[in-house]
Design a protein around this motif. Structure first.
Motif, PDB file in Angstrom:
ATOM      1  N   SER A 123       0.833  -1.201   0.000  1.00 28.58           N
ATOM      2  CA  SER A 123       0.000   0.000   0.000  1.00 28.58           C
ATOM      3  C   SER A 123       0.865   1.248   0.000  1.00 28.58           C
ATOM      4  CB  SER A 123      -0.910   0.020   1.234  1.00 28.58           C
ATOM      5  OG  SER A 123      -1.472   1.320   1.397  1.00 28.58           O
ATOM      6  N   ILE A 124       0.608   2.154  -0.950  1.00 33.54           N
ATOM      7  CA  ILE A 124       1.287   3.452  -0.959  1.00 33.54           C
ATOM      8  C   ILE A 124       0.301   4.563  -0.580  1.00 33.54           C
ATOM      9  CG2 ILE A 124       2.999   2.711  -2.659  1.00 33.54           C
ATOM     10  CD1 ILE A 124       1.482   4.410  -4.739  1.00 33.54           C
ATOM     11  N   MET A 125      -0.779   4.178   0.088  1.00 34.95           N
ATOM     12  CA  MET A 125      -1.820   5.133   0.466  1.00 34.95           C
ATOM     13  C   MET A 125      -1.409   5.854   1.749  1.00 34.95           C
ATOM     14  SD  MET A 125      -5.209   2.829  -0.351  1.00 34.95           S
ATOM     15  CE  MET A 125      -4.768   1.560   0.865  1.00 34.95           C
ATOM     16  N   ALA A 126      -1.143   7.131   1.633  1.00 27.39           N
ATOM     17  CA  ALA A 126      -0.677   7.917   2.784  1.00 27.39           C
ATOM     18  C   ALA A 126      -1.748   7.965   3.871  1.00 27.39           C
ATOM     19  CB  ALA A 126      -0.320   9.332   2.343  1.00 27.39           C
ATOM     20  N   GLY A 127      -1.326   7.739   5.115  1.00 29.31           N
ATOM     21  CA  GLY A 127      -2.229   7.889   6.247  1.00 29.31           C
ATOM     22  C   GLY A 127      -3.188   6.739   6.488  1.00 29.31           C
ATOM     23  N   ILE A 128      -3.081   5.654   5.713  1.00 31.82           N
ATOM     24  CA  ILE A 128      -3.949   4.498   5.926  1.00 31.82           C
ATOM     25  C   ILE A 128      -3.149   3.417   6.664  1.00 31.82           C
ATOM     26  CG2 ILE A 128      -5.366   2.706   4.863  1.00 31.82           C
ATOM     27  CD1 ILE A 128      -6.531   5.434   4.407  1.00 31.82           C
ATOM     28  N   PRO A 129      -3.404   3.218   7.954  1.00 34.58           N
ATOM     29  CA  PRO A 129      -2.634   2.236   8.730  1.00 34.58           C
ATOM     30  C   PRO A 129      -2.859   0.802   8.267  1.00 34.58           C
ATOM     31  CG  PRO A 129      -3.890   3.722  10.157  1.00 34.58           C
ATOM     32  CD  PRO A 129      -4.404   3.910   8.769  1.00 34.58           C
ATOM     33  N   ILE A 130      -1.913  -0.054   8.603  1.00 33.64           N
ATOM     34  CA  ILE A 130      -2.038  -1.481   8.280  1.00 33.64           C
ATOM     35  C   ILE A 130      -3.314  -2.046   8.905  1.00 33.64           C
ATOM     36  CG2 ILE A 130      -1.044  -3.761   8.740  1.00 33.64           C
ATOM     37  CD1 ILE A 130       1.734  -2.481   8.366  1.00 33.64           C
ATOM     38  N   ALA A 131      -3.643  -1.613  10.117  1.00 35.40           N
ATOM     39  CA  ALA A 131      -4.848  -2.113  10.797  1.00 35.40           C
ATOM     40  C   ALA A 131      -6.116  -1.811  10.004  1.00 35.40           C
ATOM     41  CB  ALA A 131      -4.945  -1.502  12.191  1.00 35.40           C
ATOM     42  N   THR A 132      -6.176  -0.642   9.367  1.00 37.26           N
ATOM     43  CA  THR A 132      -7.344  -0.267   8.561  1.00 37.26           C
ATOM     44  C   THR A 132      -7.432  -1.122   7.306  1.00 37.26           C
ATOM     45  OG1 THR A 132      -7.210   2.013   9.357  1.00 37.26           O
ATOM     46  CG2 THR A 132      -8.464   1.645   7.338  1.00 37.26           C
ATOM     47  N   ILE A 133      -6.275  -1.383   6.697  1.00 38.65           N
ATOM     48  CA  ILE A 133      -6.247  -2.247   5.507  1.00 38.65           C
ATOM     49  C   ILE A 133      -6.686  -3.654   5.880  1.00 38.65           C
ATOM     50  CG2 ILE A 133      -4.769  -3.218   3.696  1.00 38.65           C
ATOM     51  CD1 ILE A 133      -2.977  -0.711   4.059  1.00 38.65           C
ATOM     52  N   THR A 134      -6.219  -4.141   7.035  1.00 44.21           N
ATOM     53  CA  THR A 134      -6.580  -5.478   7.511  1.00 44.21           C
ATOM     54  C   THR A 134      -8.079  -5.574   7.791  1.00 44.21           C
ATOM     55  OG1 THR A 134      -4.393  -5.729   8.518  1.00 44.21           O
ATOM     56  CG2 THR A 134      -6.103  -7.238   9.265  1.00 44.21           C
ATOM     57  N   ASP A 135      -8.661  -4.516   8.341  1.00 48.33           N
ATOM     58  CA  ASP A 135     -10.097  -4.507   8.619  1.00 48.33           C
ATOM     59  C   ASP A 135     -10.917  -4.657   7.345  1.00 48.33           C
ATOM     60  OD1 ASP A 135      -9.710  -4.237  11.321  1.00 48.33           O
ATOM     61  OD2 ASP A 135     -10.010  -2.059  11.356  1.00 48.33           O
ATOM     62  N   PHE A 136     -10.404  -4.086   6.252  1.00 47.94           N
ATOM     63  CA  PHE A 136     -11.123  -4.172   4.978  1.00 47.94           C
ATOM     64  C   PHE A 136     -10.833  -5.492   4.268  1.00 47.94           C
ATOM     65  CE2 PHE A 136     -11.057  -3.264   0.304  1.00 47.94           C
ATOM     66  CZ  PHE A 136     -12.439  -3.241   0.130  1.00 47.94           C
ATOM     67  N   LEU A 137      -9.549  -5.844   4.155  1.00 48.75           N
ATOM     68  CA  LEU A 137      -9.159  -7.092   3.491  1.00 48.75           C
ATOM     69  C   LEU A 137      -9.102  -8.192   4.545  1.00 48.75           C
ATOM     70  CD1 LEU A 137      -6.275  -5.724   1.240  1.00 48.75           C
ATOM     71  CD2 LEU A 137      -8.649  -6.111   0.583  1.00 48.75           C
ATOM     72  N   LEU A 138     -10.217  -8.785   4.822  1.00 48.03           N
ATOM     73  CA  LEU A 138     -10.366  -9.686   5.969  1.00 48.03           C
ATOM     74  C   LEU A 138      -9.378 -10.844   5.968  1.00 48.03           C
ATOM     75  CD1 LEU A 138     -14.265  -9.808   6.015  1.00 48.03           C
ATOM     76  CD2 LEU A 138     -12.757  -8.356   7.370  1.00 48.03           C
ATOM     77  N   ASN A 139      -8.989 -11.331   4.783  1.00 51.72           N
ATOM     78  CA  ASN A 139      -8.124 -12.508   4.711  1.00 51.72           C
ATOM     79  C   ASN A 139      -6.647 -12.179   4.541  1.00 51.72           C
ATOM     80  OD1 ASN A 139     -10.358 -14.342   4.803  1.00 51.72           O
ATOM     81  ND2 ASN A 139     -10.777 -13.834   2.660  1.00 51.72           N
ATOM     82  N   ALA A 140      -6.332 -10.910   4.299  1.00 52.12           N
ATOM     83  CA  ALA A 140      -4.942 -10.529   4.037  1.00 52.12           C
ATOM     84  C   ALA A 140      -4.104 -10.632   5.306  1.00 52.12           C
ATOM     85  CB  ALA A 140      -4.879  -9.119   3.477  1.00 52.12           C
ATOM     86  N   LYS A 141      -2.917 -11.195   5.175  1.00 48.20           N
ATOM     87  CA  LYS A 141      -1.983 -11.336   6.288  1.00 48.20           C
ATOM     88  C   LYS A 141      -0.679 -10.577   6.044  1.00 48.20           C
ATOM     89  CE  LYS A 141      -4.588 -14.276   8.573  1.00 48.20           C
ATOM     90  NZ  LYS A 141      -5.248 -13.871   9.832  1.00 48.20           N
ATOM     91  N   LYS A 142      -0.204 -10.654   4.804  1.00 45.36           N
ATOM     92  CA  LYS A 142       1.109 -10.075   4.474  1.00 45.36           C
ATOM     93  C   LYS A 142       0.918  -8.683   3.859  1.00 45.36           C
ATOM     94  CE  LYS A 142       2.364 -13.459   1.775  1.00 45.36           C
ATOM     95  NZ  LYS A 142       3.243 -14.288   0.919  1.00 45.36           N
ATOM     96  N   ILE A 143       1.047  -7.654   4.697  1.00 50.92           N
ATOM     97  CA  ILE A 143       0.789  -6.276   4.255  1.00 50.92           C
ATOM     98  C   ILE A 143       2.018  -5.422   4.525  1.00 50.92           C
ATOM     99  CG2 ILE A 143      -0.664  -4.237   4.536  1.00 50.92           C
ATOM    100  CD1 ILE A 143      -2.889  -6.118   5.540  1.00 50.92           C
ATOM    101  N   ILE A 144       2.413  -4.633   3.529  1.00 53.63           N
ATOM    102  CA  ILE A 144       3.527  -3.694   3.695  1.00 53.63           C
ATOM    103  C   ILE A 144       3.042  -2.314   3.282  1.00 53.63           C
ATOM    104  CG2 ILE A 144       5.874  -3.040   3.024  1.00 53.63           C
ATOM    105  CD1 ILE A 144       6.437  -5.930   2.360  1.00 53.63           C
ATOM    106  N   ARG A 145       3.170  -1.348   4.195  1.00 64.73           N
ATOM    107  CA  ARG A 145       2.917   0.053   3.836  1.00 64.73           C
ATOM    108  C   ARG A 145       4.202   0.658   3.286  1.00 64.73           C
ATOM    109  NH1 ARG A 145       0.632   3.838   8.376  1.00 64.73           N
ATOM    110  NH2 ARG A 145       0.854   5.331   6.657  1.00 64.73           N
ATOM    111  N   ILE A 146       4.061   1.474   2.261  1.00 68.86           N
ATOM    112  CA  ILE A 146       5.215   2.144   1.670  1.00 68.86           C
ATOM    113  C   ILE A 146       4.916   3.626   1.541  1.00 68.86           C
ATOM    114  CG2 ILE A 146       6.785   2.274  -0.309  1.00 68.86           C
ATOM    115  CD1 ILE A 146       4.667  -0.796  -0.036  1.00 68.86           C
ATOM    116  N   MET A 147       5.893   4.465   1.925  1.00 76.36           N
ATOM    117  CA  MET A 147       5.767   5.909   1.720  1.00 76.36           C
ATOM    118  C   MET A 147       6.818   6.321   0.705  1.00 76.36           C
ATOM    119  SD  MET A 147       4.107   8.638   2.596  1.00 76.36           S
ATOM    120  CE  MET A 147       4.351   9.852   1.307  1.00 76.36           C
ATOM    121  N   PRO A 148       6.451   6.369  -0.595  1.00 75.39           N
ATOM    122  CA  PRO A 148       7.367   6.913  -1.595  1.00 75.39           C
ATOM    123  C   PRO A 148       7.144   8.419  -1.692  1.00 75.39           C
ATOM    124  CG  PRO A 148       5.462   5.969  -2.678  1.00 75.39           C
ATOM    125  CD  PRO A 148       5.212   5.871  -1.190  1.00 75.39           C
ATOM    126  N   ASN A 149       7.954   9.118  -2.471  1.00 77.47           N
ATOM    127  CA  ASN A 149       7.682  10.545  -2.701  1.00 77.47           C
ATOM    128  C   ASN A 149       7.713  10.854  -4.190  1.00 77.47           C
ATOM    129  OD1 ASN A 149      10.452  10.522  -3.158  1.00 77.47           O
ATOM    130  ND2 ASN A 149      10.967  11.841  -1.432  1.00 77.47           N
TER     131      ASN A 149
END
Length: 275
Positions: free
Chosen positions: A100-126
Motif C-alpha cells: 500500500s502506498i496510500m498515505a495515512g492508511i494504517p495497516i490495521a485499517t487495511i486489515t479490517d477491509f481485506l479480511l483474509n490478508a496477512k502479508k501487508i507492507i505500507r510504503i511511503m514513496p515521494n
C-alpha cells in the motif's frame, strides 16, 4: 519458477511511475496488470504503459501474487461502500502480498477491509519517483517474511532508494521525505526570486537555482562528508556566504523548516486517525 503477477489497484501518477520503473528492469520476473474503473482512463494508461488492464473485480483477483494499492486515501476509505470495490475484501487471500502506498492508511485499517490478508507492507514513496529518484520507506506487518520484504524492496528500488522502518515511523517519514519535495521547490522558488531581485532574468535565475540544488544534493550524497561539513567548506570567514547564512538565521530559516516537517508529521497522524 513463473513470473510474479502484480496487480495495481489504481495507476495514477505514482502507480504509473512504479510500473514504468519495473518496465525498465531488463528480464524482470514480473507480469504487470492494473485496474482502473474509468474506461477512458484505462485505455489511456494501457496505451502508455507496458501493462495489462483488468476490467473487473472478481474471483480472478486471487490469481495474483502481489496487489499494490495505489489509490488516494479518500478513495480507499470509500471502498466498503463501492459496489465494485467492496468485493476485494473477499477475493484477496492470505497468501498474497499486499503493498500500500496510500498515505495515512494504517495497516490495521487495511486489515479490517481485506479480511483474509496477512502479508501487508505500507510504503511511503515521494514524488521524485516520477524521475526515478524516489525515497521510499517500507513498513511491514508482523506476518511478512524476509523474502517478501526483499521483493518489495526490489519493486521500489526501480524508482529510487529504499529504507525499511517500523510503521510508527511513517508519520515522521511523511513529514520529511513525503512532504519535503514541496519544501525544496519553495526553496528553489525563493532562490530564483532572490536572483531576480539582484538583477538576473527569471530564466537565468531559475536555471542557476535548480542546478545549485541539484549539485548540492549530489555532493551531500556522494562526497562522504556530513552536510554540516559541506556547509562549512563554502562558508569563508567574512565572506558572502556567511552574510547570507546570517540573514537566513535572522529570519528563522532552519526553525521554519523544522516546524514545516513537524506540522506535516502531525497532519499525517491526524489523517491516520480519521475515518
Amino acid at each position: 519458477m513463473g513470473k510474479n503477477k502484480i496487480l495495481f489497484i489504481g495507476a495514477g501518477n505514482m502507480g504509473s511511475a512504479i510500473i514504468k520503473g519495473l518496465n525498465k528492469k531488463a528480464d524482470s520476473g514480473y507480469e504487470i496488470f492494473f485496474y482502473e474503473p474509468e474506461v477512458s482512463v484505462r485505455c489511456e494508461i494501457a496505451a502508455k504503459l507496458n501493462a495489462v488492464a483488468v476490467t473487473q473485480i472478481d474471483e480472478k483477483i486471487a490469481d495474483f501474487d502481489t496487489i499494490v494499492f495505489a489509490v488516494k486515501p479518500q478513495v480507499f476509505r470509500n471502498f466498503p461502500k463501492d459496489e465494485k470495490m467492496a468485493h476485494l475484501s473477499k477475493f484477496v487471500t492470505e497468501k498474497q502480498l499486499v503493498l500500500s502506498i496510500m498515505a495515512g492508511i494504517p495497516i490495521a485499517t487495511i486489515t479490517d477491509f481485506l479480511l483474509n490478508a496477512k502479508k501487508i507492507i505500507r510504503i511511503m514513496p515521494n514524488t521524485p519517483a516520477l524521475v526515478g529518484e524516489a525515497m521510499s520507506v517500507l513498513a511491514p506487518s508482523n506476518d511478512v517474511a524476509t523474502e517478501d520484504i526483499e521483493f518489495a524492496k526490489e519493486i521500489f528500488e526501480s524508482i529510487g532508494q529504499v529504507e525499511v522502518l517500523s510503521e510508527n515511523a511513517l508519520d515522521a517519514v511523511t513529514g520529511l521525505s513525503g512532504s519535503g519535495p514541496a519544501f525544496v521547490m519553495m526553496f528553489i522558488e525563493a532562490l530564483t526570486q532572490g536572483g531576480i531581485l539582484c538583477g538576473l532574468t527569471k530564466k537565468t535565475a531559475e536555471k542557476l537555482a535548480i542546478q545549485t540544488v541539484l549539485g548540492s544534493t549530489k555532493m551531500a550524497s556522494e562526497s562522504g562528508l556530513s552536510v554540516e561539513e559541506l556547509r562549512h567548506a563554502v562558508t569563508s570567514p567574512g565572506g558572502t556566504t556567511i552574510a547570507g547564512v546570517a540573514a537566513l538565521e535572522e529570519n528563522g530559516f532552519r526553525n521554519s523548516v523544522i516546524k514545516a516537517v513537524r506540522a506535516a508529521c502531525i497532519r499525517s497522524e491526524e489523517l491516520g486517525k480519521s475515518k
